[in-house]
Design a protein around this motif. Sequence first.
Motif, PDB file in Angstrom:
ATOM      1  N   ARG A  83      29.165  48.394 -38.164  1.00 14.43           N
ATOM      2  CA  ARG A  83      28.537  47.069 -38.228  1.00 14.43           C
ATOM      3  C   ARG A  83      29.313  46.050 -39.055  1.00 14.43           C
ATOM      4  NH1 ARG A  83      26.234  48.689 -34.319  1.00 14.43           N
ATOM      5  NH2 ARG A  83      24.011  49.221 -34.165  1.00 14.43           N
ATOM      6  N   TYR A  84      30.315  46.472 -39.798  1.00 14.29           N
ATOM      7  CA  TYR A  84      31.005  45.541 -40.694  1.00 14.29           C
ATOM      8  C   TYR A  84      32.511  45.639 -40.525  1.00 14.29           C
ATOM      9  CZ  TYR A  84      26.416  45.470 -42.934  1.00 14.29           C
ATOM     10  OH  TYR A  84      25.071  45.366 -43.166  1.00 14.29           O
ATOM     11  N   ASP A 165      24.146  45.998 -31.468  1.00 15.62           N
ATOM     12  CA  ASP A 165      23.320  45.440 -32.558  1.00 15.62           C
ATOM     13  C   ASP A 165      22.418  44.313 -32.082  1.00 15.62           C
ATOM     14  OD1 ASP A 165      25.268  43.588 -32.030  1.00 15.62           O
ATOM     15  OD2 ASP A 165      25.757  43.179 -34.124  1.00 15.62           O
ATOM     16  N   ASP A 166      22.172  44.215 -30.759  1.00 12.37           N
ATOM     17  CA  ASP A 166      21.324  43.131 -30.240  1.00 12.37           C
ATOM     18  C   ASP A 166      19.915  43.190 -30.804  1.00 12.37           C
ATOM     19  OD1 ASP A 166      23.478  42.311 -28.777  1.00 12.37           O
ATOM     20  OD2 ASP A 166      22.846  43.267 -26.900  1.00 12.37           O
ATOM     21  N   GLN A 167      19.324  44.405 -30.815  1.00 12.92           N
ATOM     22  CA  GLN A 167      17.955  44.531 -31.323  1.00 12.92           C
ATOM     23  C   GLN A 167      17.893  44.243 -32.818  1.00 12.92           C
ATOM     24  OE1 GLN A 167      15.970  48.158 -30.207  1.00 12.92           O
ATOM     25  NE2 GLN A 167      16.865  48.166 -28.158  1.00 12.92           N
ATOM     26  N   GLU A 168      18.925  44.658 -33.539  1.00 15.52           N
ATOM     27  CA  GLU A 168      18.938  44.390 -34.981  1.00 15.52           C
ATOM     28  C   GLU A 168      19.025  42.894 -35.247  1.00 15.52           C
ATOM     29  OE1 GLU A 168      22.188  46.636 -36.464  1.00 15.52           O
ATOM     30  OE2 GLU A 168      21.341  48.576 -35.895  1.00 15.52           O
ATOM     31  N   GLN A 169      19.856  42.190 -34.486  1.00 10.71           N
ATOM     32  CA  GLN A 169      19.961  40.742 -34.661  1.00 10.71           C
ATOM     33  C   GLN A 169      18.654  40.046 -34.294  1.00 10.71           C
ATOM     34  OE1 GLN A 169      23.348  39.118 -32.625  1.00 10.71           O
ATOM     35  NE2 GLN A 169      24.817  40.437 -33.679  1.00 10.71           N
ATOM     36  N   ARG A 172      16.273  40.512 -37.178  1.00 13.00           N
ATOM     37  CA  ARG A 172      16.602  39.630 -38.300  1.00 13.00           C
ATOM     38  C   ARG A 172      16.227  38.183 -38.003  1.00 13.00           C
ATOM     39  NH1 ARG A 172      21.107  43.277 -38.872  1.00 13.00           N
ATOM     40  NH2 ARG A 172      22.370  41.998 -37.469  1.00 13.00           N
ATOM     41  N   SER A 173      16.392  37.770 -36.746  1.00 10.62           N
ATOM     42  CA  SER A 173      16.044  36.388 -36.385  1.00 10.62           C
ATOM     43  C   SER A 173      14.542  36.135 -36.469  1.00 10.62           C
ATOM     44  CB  SER A 173      16.537  36.085 -34.972  1.00 10.62           C
ATOM     45  OG  SER A 173      15.815  36.833 -34.008  1.00 10.62           O
ATOM     46  N   THR A 181      14.607  46.335 -40.785  1.00 15.77           N
ATOM     47  CA  THR A 181      15.461  46.490 -39.606  1.00 15.77           C
ATOM     48  C   THR A 181      15.976  47.909 -39.491  1.00 15.77           C
ATOM     49  OG1 THR A 181      16.158  44.175 -39.791  1.00 15.77           O
ATOM     50  CG2 THR A 181      17.525  45.628 -38.456  1.00 15.77           C
ATOM     51  N   THR A 186      17.024  50.508 -36.339  1.00 15.02           N
ATOM     52  CA  THR A 186      18.257  51.306 -36.328  1.00 15.02           C
ATOM     53  C   THR A 186      17.975  52.802 -36.345  1.00 15.02           C
ATOM     54  OG1 THR A 186      19.343  49.514 -37.555  1.00 15.02           O
ATOM     55  CG2 THR A 186      20.486  51.625 -37.432  1.00 15.02           C
TER      56      THR A 186
END
Length: 270
Positions: A83-84, A165-169, A172-173, A181, A186
Amino acid sequence: MVEVSTPLRWTLRLLALGYVFLLVAWPVSLVVKHTFSNGLGILSDALTDSQVVGALQLTLMVAGWAVVINTIFGVGISLLLVRYEFPGKRVLSALIDVPLSVSPVVVGLALLLVYNGRDGWFGPAIEETGRRIIFDSPGMIMATCFVALPLVIREVVPVLHEIGDDQEQAARSLGAGPPQTFWRITLPSIKWAVVYGVVLSLARSLGEFGAVKIVSGNITGRTQTATLVVEAKYQNFQQDTAYATSFLLIFVSIACLIVVAFLRPKQQAD
């Protein structure tokens, strides 16, 4: 996809089955055969042997701590790698595979040089506080963690790549924080990768020999794990106890794999 003729396909299958049989199934079946050659007597004798029981308890304790530590850090490192972006990411990814290529004996020796109480880098300072790393359970846990380190990570990383990471974003939105999250998005997505990594890590931890032997000192009744008992019993002409102890280690590892194999389809069907 390359078409393979039927005779060649069967030949390849037989070769694969023969390889697995000669390398895994046959040796393991011989251990089981010797363990039960006189019924349950050999196994019951081993389970009443104080040396074996103490070694099994120590093995479960060391393996348990190693699995917990590797699971926590394994999931964290997997998220970091996937992710980073950061300097040295490729180096970190390469270093994770070092335990797979370095002999466990070398690992044990390296830990000995760093944490030995007499002339290690940190050993004297640690022993001044009244604690000991080498020839005690902390050193054994560290050695076991090292050899099993990549197993959780190499199971989780591909799944993280696959799910994206679509669901994670999206979470967060909508105002979800990082802990929410992780626990709600995850972790449920990677849970089976984590489970398989834990099972593999447990099996690897239970069977560790080389690194643990170096850092434990192999002290009977104190720092002697099950694998070290197998060696000691076999060399002392107590082969029956060695076979029984080996069988117990095999049984625990295979039982974990079987349980996971049966549970996963059921969960997926739900």
